[in-house]
Scaffold this motif. Structure first.
Motif, PDB file in Angstrom:
ATOM      1  N   LEU A 197       0.831  -1.212   0.000  1.00  0.00           N
ATOM      2  CA  LEU A 197       0.000   0.000   0.000  1.00  0.00           C
ATOM      3  C   LEU A 197       0.863   1.258   0.000  1.00  0.00           C
ATOM      4  N   VAL A 198       1.927   1.251   0.788  1.00  0.00           N
ATOM      5  CA  VAL A 198       2.845   2.400   0.811  1.00  0.00           C
ATOM      6  C   VAL A 198       3.454   2.611  -0.581  1.00  0.00           C
ATOM      7  N   THR A 199       3.848   1.507  -1.234  1.00  0.00           N
ATOM      8  CA  THR A 199       4.417   1.617  -2.582  1.00  0.00           C
ATOM      9  C   THR A 199       3.400   2.170  -3.567  1.00  0.00           C
ATOM     10  N   VAL A 200       2.150   1.721  -3.470  1.00  0.00           N
ATOM     11  CA  VAL A 200       1.094   2.227  -4.353  1.00  0.00           C
ATOM     12  C   VAL A 200       0.896   3.725  -4.148  1.00  0.00           C
ATOM     13  N   ILE A 201       0.889   4.163  -2.906  1.00  0.00           N
ATOM     14  CA  ILE A 201       0.740   5.600  -2.629  1.00  0.00           C
ATOM     15  C   ILE A 201       1.894   6.384  -3.237  1.00  0.00           C
ATOM     16  N   VAL A 210       2.054  10.075  -5.170  1.00  0.00           N
ATOM     17  CA  VAL A 210       3.226  10.960  -5.197  1.00  0.00           C
ATOM     18  C   VAL A 210       3.753  11.086  -6.613  1.00  0.00           C
ATOM     19  N   GLY A 211       3.765   9.959  -7.351  1.00  0.00           N
ATOM     20  CA  GLY A 211       4.183  10.015  -8.746  1.00  0.00           C
ATOM     21  C   GLY A 211       5.625   9.657  -8.993  1.00  0.00           C
ATOM     22  N   VAL A 212       6.240   8.846  -8.113  1.00  0.00           N
ATOM     23  CA  VAL A 212       7.628   8.445  -8.318  1.00  0.00           C
ATOM     24  C   VAL A 212       7.671   7.133  -9.086  1.00  0.00           C
ATOM     25  N   GLU A 213       8.826   6.845  -9.674  1.00  0.00           N
ATOM     26  CA  GLU A 213       9.032   5.608 -10.423  1.00  0.00           C
ATOM     27  C   GLU A 213       9.992   4.721  -9.648  1.00  0.00           C
ATOM     28  N   THR A 214       9.617   3.460  -9.441  1.00  0.00           N
ATOM     29  CA  THR A 214      10.456   2.519  -8.707  1.00  0.00           C
ATOM     30  C   THR A 214      10.670   1.270  -9.549  1.00  0.00           C
ATOM     31  N   PHE A 215      11.638   0.460  -9.136  1.00  0.00           N
ATOM     32  CA  PHE A 215      11.824  -0.846  -9.753  1.00  0.00           C
ATOM     33  C   PHE A 215      10.771  -1.798  -9.195  1.00  0.00           C
ATOM     34  N   GLY A 216       9.773  -2.099  -9.974  1.00  0.00           N
ATOM     35  CA  GLY A 216       8.757  -3.052  -9.550  1.00  0.00           C
ATOM     36  C   GLY A 216       7.720  -2.438  -8.629  1.00  0.00           C
TER      37      GLY A 216
END
Length: 533
Positions: A347-351, A356-362
Motif C-alpha cells: 500500500l505504501v508503494t502504491v501511494i 506521489v508520482g515516483v518511479e520505482t523498480f517493480g
C-alpha cells in the motif's frame, strides 16, 4: 432514466464491504469480546549478540560461557548459535545453563556467535519493617551461608565493619540491610577494576568494582545469617561493550531480593538487567595460551507485549488462534508478522507511485526488500541491495557482449546474485558485521530481475536515469520499512487481521485515483495557480 453501470455497482459493493466489515468485526471484538486494546502498546526488548574470537595455533580449543535462563523476571527467546568449526553443546546445572564450544587442531582466527532476545521486567521488593534477622534458614540454602575464598564471612574485618555500621540494640532485617547497602554505596568508592576483588580487600581499600562490593555485601549478609549469593549478568543498553556486571541477592522472608551497591538499587532490579548466572563464578572460560576476545552487541527494539499476545490468542476471531497451524509448517510468529505487513508495504508503494508520482523498480519490490531488511537493518539492507544491483547489472552488460539467449542470461544473473550474497555474508561475519550477514535473506529472483531492469534502463536512457530510479526505490524501501516495522501496526494486525480488508478498500479507492500526482502538482504549480487573463 440512465441505466446503472454494472462496473460501478460492483466497485461500490466491493468497496463498502471491505470498508464496513472490518469496522463491524473490530467493534464486536472491543465491545463484546472485551479485547485488551491497551496492551497493544509495544514493550522494550533487546537483541544480544555474544561474539567470541580465538586465534588457534594448531591445538584443540575449548570455550565456555553461561547462557541466560527464562524465569519470572526475564524472558529469553530467538536463541541462535553460529559456531563455525566449533562443536556446540549446552549443559544445564542446578541453577545455571552453561554452553561449550570445542574445536580440534585449530589454526588462525575463529569466531563463535550466540544470539538471543531478552525481555525483562522491573522488580521491586518491599521488606516489612517487622521482619526479624534470621535465626535459621532452609537446609537447601546452607551453602549460601558458608565462607569462601572470595567471601570471607569469618574474617575479623567483616565483623568489625558490621559493628561499626549496625547499632548495639536489636534491629530488624530491613534496617540491617539498609545500613549495609548505604555503607557500601556511600562509603566505598566505585572503581572500575577488571580483576578479582574479594570482600576483605574491598573493605581494606575502601573502593571496589561491582564484584568487590557485591562480595562484601554477601559476606556481611551471611555474617548476619542471611543466605546470600552473587549474581552475574549484563546491563542492557544500545551498543557494544565487553563489561559484564555483578550484584548481590539476599534471601529475605522466602524471596531472593536483589541489591546493587554500584548503581544504588536497593531491593530492586531494573528491567535492563540480564541475569546470566548465579554464584561466585567466572562468565567465560577458555583454553590457556590462546588469544581470546569477546564483546556483547545489544540492539534495543520494541516488541508486542507477551501478555497481550497470550490474551489475544485465547480469544475468538483472532489470527493467533490458528497460529499453531502455522507453527506446524514452520511459520514462526515473526514470519507471520512479516506476512501480515507485506500488504501494508505494498500500500505504501502504491501511494508513492500513484499519488506521489515516483518511479520505482517493480510494484512490490520495495515492500519485499523492506521485509527482508528486518534482519539486516535499514542501513545495511539499503547498502547490500544497491551493491548487489550495481554489480549484477555490470555483469549483465558483460553478458550482452557475448550475445546469449535471454533464459541462460537470467540463469547466470541469478547465480551471480547468489554468489554475491554468499560472499557478502562471509565477509560480513569476518568483520563482525552480523546484521549485514543477513543479506542472504533477500529475495534472489527479485534481485536478479531488478539488476536486469537497471541494466536495460542504463543502456536505453543512460546510467544517471537508472541510478535515479535506484535512489528513489531505496527511498520508497525506507518508507515501507518504517511503516512495516511499526510494532503498533504489527500488534494491531495480529489482533485485527480483518484490517487487511480495509487495506483492500484503500487500494480500491487508489485504483480510481484521477487527481494530480504530488510531483505533477509541484511541477505545474505555476500553471495551476496562474491568474486568468
Amino acid at each position: 432514466m440512465d441505466k446503472l453501470n454494472p462496473s460501478r455497482t460492483v466497485y461500490g459493493a466491493a468497496f463498502l464491504t471491505c470498508a464496513l466489515v472490518p469496522l463491524a468485526l473490530i467493534g464486536y471484538k472491543l465491545f463484546v469480546l472485551d479485547y485488551p486494546l491497551a496492551r497493544l502498546i509495544p514493550a522494550v526488548s533487546y537483541r544480544v549478540d555474544l561474539s567470541m574470537r580465538v586465534d588457534g595455533h594448531g591445538d584443540d580449543i575449548a570455550l565456555s560461557a553461561y547462557l541466560p535462563v527464562t524465569d519470572s523476571r526475564q524472558f529469553i527467546s530467538e536463541e541462535q548459535n553460529t559456531s563455525g568449526v566449533f562443536q556446540f553443546a549446552v549443559q544445564p546445572t542446578a541453577a545455571n545453563r552453561i554452553a561449550t564450544w570445542k574445536g580440534e587442531a585449530l589454526h588462525g582466527p575463529h569466531t563463535a556467535v550466540y544470539s538471543f532476545s531478552v525481555e525483562g521486567k522491573h522488580i521491586r521488593y518491599d521488606i516489612a519493617p517487622d521482619v526479624p534477622l534470621p535465626e535459621a534458614w532452609p537446609p537447601e540454602l546452607a551453602h549460601e551461608i558458608e565462607a569462601t575464598d572470595g567471601i570471607q564471612v569469618n574474617d575479623p574485618l567483616v565483623e568489625q565493619t558490621l559493628r561499626t555500621i549496625l547499632p548495639s540494640e536489636p534491629i530488624g532485617a530491613l534496617d540491617a540491610l539498609t545500613r549495609i547497602h548505604r555503607f557500601l554505596q556511600d562509603r566505598l568508592r566505585n572503581r572500575n577494576f577488571s580483576g578479582f576483588t574479594d570482600a576483605v580487600t574491598a573493605l581494606k581499600l575502601g573502593e571496589a568494582s561491582c564484584n568487590g562490593k557485591s562480595r562484601a555485601f554477601v559476606a556481611m549478609a551471611r555474617k548476619l545469617h542471611f543466605p546470600a549469593r552473587l549474581v552475574g549478568g549484563l546491563i542492557l543498553e544500545q551498543g557494544a561493550k565487553r563489561v559484564s556486571h555483578q550484584w548481590a541477592e539476599v534471601y529475605v522472608n522466602g524471596h531472593w531480593v536483589p541489591f546493587d551497591t554500584i548503581n544504588d538499587h536497593f531491593a530492586e532490579i531494573p528491567a535492563n538487567y540480564l541475569t546470566l548466572y548465579y554464584g561466585d563464578l567466572v562468565l567465560f572460560k577458555h583454553t590457556t595460551n590462546v588469544n581470546f576476545h569477546y564483546f556483547f552487541k545489544m540492539t534495543k527494539r520494541l516488541v508486542p507485549q507477551r501478555e497481550a499476545v497470550e490474551t489475544l490468542r485465547a480469544t475468538r476471531w483472532n489470527v493467533l488462534n490458528v497460529y499453531p497451524v502455522f507453527e506446524r509448517v514452520g511459520i514462526s510468529q515473526n514470519l507471520l508478522k512479516i506476512i501480515l505487513m507485506l500488504p501494508i508495504g505494498a500500500l505504501v508503494t502504491v501511494i508513492c507511485r500513484n499519488v506521489v508520482g515516483v518511479e520505482t523498480f517493480g510494484t512490490f519490490l520495495p515492500a519485499l526488500i523492506a521485509a527482508a531488511a528486518r534482519e539486516t537493518g535499514l542501513l545495511w539492507g539499503a547498502v547490500g541491495f544497491a551493491l548487489i544491483i550495481l554489480i549484477a547489472a555490470a555483469v549483465r552488460h558483460g553478458l550482452d557482449r557475448i550475445q546469449l539467449l535471454h533464459s541462460p542470461k537470467m540463469a547466470i544473473m541469478m547465480t551471480v546474485v547468489v554468489m554475491l550474497m554468499l560472499s557478502t555474508t562471509v565477509l560480513a561475519v569476518d568483520r563482525g558485521l552480523f546484521e549485514f550477514a543477513h543479506i542472504t535473506l533477500f529475495p534472489i529472483a527479485i534481485l536478479a530481475i531488478t539488476a536486469e531492469r537497471f541494466a536495460l534502463i542504463d543502456t536505453e536512457k543512460g546510467f544517471l536515469a537508472a541510478a535515479k530510479i535506484l535512489v528513489v526505490t531505496l527511498i520508497v524501501v525506507a518508507a515501507c520499512y518504517v511503516v512495516m516495522d511499526s510494532l503498533f501496526l504489527q500488534s494491531l494486525f495480529l489482533a485485527f487481521p480483518e484490517l487487511l480488508l480495509a487495506v483492500i478498500a484503500l487500494n480500491l479507492w487508489l485504483g480510481k485515483w484521477m487527481g494530480l500526482r504530488v510531483l505533477e502538482f509541484v511541477r505545474f504549480h505555476r500553471l495551476i495557480f496562474r491568474a486568468p487573463p
